[in-house]
Scaffold this active site. Sequence first.
Site: not given
Lengths: 79, 399
Positions: B244, B185, B213
Amino acid sequence: MSDYQAHLSRIFEVLQPYVPEGEELNEQSELVADLGLSSIDVMEMIVEIEDFFDISIPLNILPDISTVGDLAKAIGNIN
Amino acid sequence: MSLFDKFQPMIDMRAELAEIGVMPFGPVTEKLFSATEGIVNGKHVILAGTNNYLGLTFNPDCISAAQQAVAEQGTGTTGSRMANGTFSDHLLLEQELADFFGVNHAIVFSTGYAATMGMSATLAGPGDVILLDADSHASIYDGVMLSGAEVIRFRHNDPADLDKRLRRLGERAKEALVIVEGIYSMGGDQSPLAEIAAVKRKYGCYLMVDEAHSLGMIGENGRGVAESEGVEADVDFIIGTFSKSLGAIGGYCVSNHPELEAIRFTVRSYIFTASSSPAVIASSRAALRIIKQQPELRTRLWDNANQLYDGLKALGLKVGPQASPVVAVTIEDRAQAISWWTQLFDLGVYVNLVVPPASPSVHSLLRCSVSAAYSSEQVEKIISAFTTLVNTTPVNNAG
């Protein structure tokens, strides 16, 4: 030389580059309070010691290690 | 020693930043124009630090699904998954996640933190061993320290160091749990997952991968680094987040191990918190469909990531080892990092400022997260802001 002394001796070698000028290193030396090691310095130093002794020091026991002597005893317990 | 003494370093840092008129932590988003621009702390900025990788927060289908769910199911579930908080749509999302990953079991959590912390805290327990990558996210560290298991760190992205530490465990290695991330990250660097998986196979241990991610961003079908590295069969548990690439909030764990259905009722962050609201579940389901149906979003994301990475690298800035949706610029001097963050903001670019101990080293980061929703001109504007800084202030990096 006892195992404890041998561990101490090796720890002194690894720690030497981290020792502030004028500070004397002994088994009562506090890794953070006396030597001023940051948490990242401590982790780097631990990795060097792990490789030398071919051991892994669990994160769980790190809160109980404040002095050089504590670290030497912990290595003895893992071995 | 006072109860509050331990907070003094944070009090000092806030005072230092306030004195120079900077408050990079917790800036206030006052208005959003799109997934890529808004008013933050009174300034119109490009959002280059929001992890909105696919730009789906303003996707019409996601918004419409959320609106319909609110109208039909209300604003909240008012209970835990284990009590009254499991609605039909929670189960549908779990089934859709399992189908997407090609596995049999999935758990939906209320946040990504609850998923990664909860699974890290629960899978291994007293008497077990967890080996985690040194640069693992705080949620993983928090979880493993709660687990009661013996916790061993291995050097970041170093399969040889992992191998060495598993060897040291002897017979215990085959029951150990290894935890890594797909894309890290902070630095944006990718796990050498094929090599990690080979070590896993050698010792017969378990492997959990956090794809927070990387979901929707990498792999032929957007399933993450495990897919792109061809090692999905070696990964026992994949965990991740909806906050995300899916543009919502929530977390998940998927696995082929049938025990996951029992494990869910032992994860405290699943049991003792309210379940995700209907709107969140509905928009997450819509976003997951979009990831499946619109692979061109990944293409746009990587085009933008490559443009930003190449542009910043060409300026001589210290970026990660490879292009990634996270492009982090290392600034060794903390004061310079703060100054640059402020100047970037003044130039209309919001990035994340990461200083120790939140950064993975003693250095600071100006962390950019890329979005598929950027135009090429917006990426150029980010590069241009960095160019202005490079041309006015030399980077004070000794290394």
